[in-house]
Design a protein around this motif. Sequence first.
Motif, PDB file in Angstrom:
ATOM      1  N   GLY A  66      62.223  68.573  11.167  1.00  0.00           N
ATOM      2  CA  GLY A  66      62.620  68.064  12.462  1.00  0.00           C
ATOM      3  C   GLY A  66      61.528  67.377  13.238  1.00  0.00           C
ATOM      4  O   GLY A  66      61.778  66.880  14.336  1.00  0.00           O
ATOM      5  N   ASP A  70      66.930  69.599  10.593  1.00  0.00           N
ATOM      6  CA  ASP A  70      66.911  70.864  11.336  1.00  0.00           C
ATOM      7  C   ASP A  70      67.017  72.090  10.442  1.00  0.00           C
ATOM      8  O   ASP A  70      67.190  73.207  10.927  1.00  0.00           O
ATOM      9  CB  ASP A  70      68.051  70.884  12.352  1.00  0.00           C
ATOM     10  CG  ASP A  70      67.829  69.900  13.485  1.00  0.00           C
ATOM     11  OD1 ASP A  70      66.742  69.289  13.522  1.00  0.00           O
ATOM     12  OD2 ASP A  70      68.731  69.734  14.323  1.00  0.00           O
ATOM     13  N   ARG A 118      67.544  71.980  20.044  1.00  0.00           N
ATOM     14  CA  ARG A 118      68.456  71.366  19.089  1.00  0.00           C
ATOM     15  C   ARG A 118      69.850  71.982  19.174  1.00  0.00           C
ATOM     16  O   ARG A 118      70.002  73.135  19.566  1.00  0.00           O
ATOM     17  CB  ARG A 118      67.895  71.503  17.677  1.00  0.00           C
ATOM     18  CG  ARG A 118      66.714  70.588  17.455  1.00  0.00           C
ATOM     19  CD  ARG A 118      66.108  70.787  16.113  1.00  0.00           C
ATOM     20  NE  ARG A 118      64.899  69.984  15.990  1.00  0.00           N
ATOM     21  CZ  ARG A 118      63.911  70.259  15.186  1.00  0.00           C
ATOM     22  NH1 ARG A 118      63.973  71.323  14.421  1.00  0.00           N
ATOM     23  NH2 ARG A 118      62.855  69.492  15.141  1.00  0.00           N
ATOM     24  N   ILE A 132      62.264  72.129  19.147  1.00  0.00           N
ATOM     25  CA  ILE A 132      63.014  72.961  18.204  1.00  0.00           C
ATOM     26  C   ILE A 132      64.078  73.768  18.934  1.00  0.00           C
ATOM     27  O   ILE A 132      65.229  73.855  18.508  1.00  0.00           O
ATOM     28  CB  ILE A 132      62.054  73.910  17.452  1.00  0.00           C
ATOM     29  CG1 ILE A 132      61.036  73.100  16.630  1.00  0.00           C
ATOM     30  CG2 ILE A 132      62.814  74.863  16.560  1.00  0.00           C
ATOM     31  CD1 ILE A 132      61.623  72.337  15.498  1.00  0.00           C
TER      32      ILE A 132
END
Length: 226
Positions: free
Chosen positions: A106, A214, A154, A151
């Motif tokens: 990611g 991801d 997401r 992170i």
Amino acid sequence: MELLQAAAQELGFDYVALLHHRSLERPAAGFIRLDTYPEGWEDELRSRSLIGHDPVHRASERTHVGFSWRELAELVPIGPRARELLDEARRFGIGEGFTVPANIPGEPGGSCSFAVKTGGKIPVGRLLCAEQVGAHAFRAARRLHGYARIIRSRPHLSRRERQCVRLVAAGKSDWEIARILGISIETVHQYVKRARSAYDVVSRAQLVACGLRDAVISFGEAVPER
């Protein structure tokens, strides 16, 4: 940067570069970029259109452990442009080096490289220490630049949505997914549609790319085994 530079010198290196590789192409995009390379080195890369041809950066995408620049040919093909870049590096005083990859799902690919001046020898007995320093330095840089928050922000997919994305990645049609999961085709349509909406993408290919980014799915699930 001063602390990292001091650590590099203590290990026996003259230069250090910690960066997201795309920072050279888009310097104003917020990517991580710290280095002590000779002045004018980046300008030389731009003037000769060599940005994007660095074999060290490409090799960093092929391994998860530190590597000596002498191993480059074992990791990636060294074409004429890559060879030209390495020749220019030596001309600028950048000799042998050791690179620690930083590949985080990611996020842009990056690395932390340590190098000696042209004609010098890398401190072979201290490479394990350099690997530890490079890895922890990159983690600290990520934290300071706020990448950990990316992170957490997401999209969240439900269990069924994740299952559908994984099967889409495996090349299954909605009819096949419905048979595998024991649900109706219309329900599969809705799960896939909601997953696309969560990522704000319009195609199944884009959805798979986001899932890989991801770590919703793995390359093993998306690429058939030979």
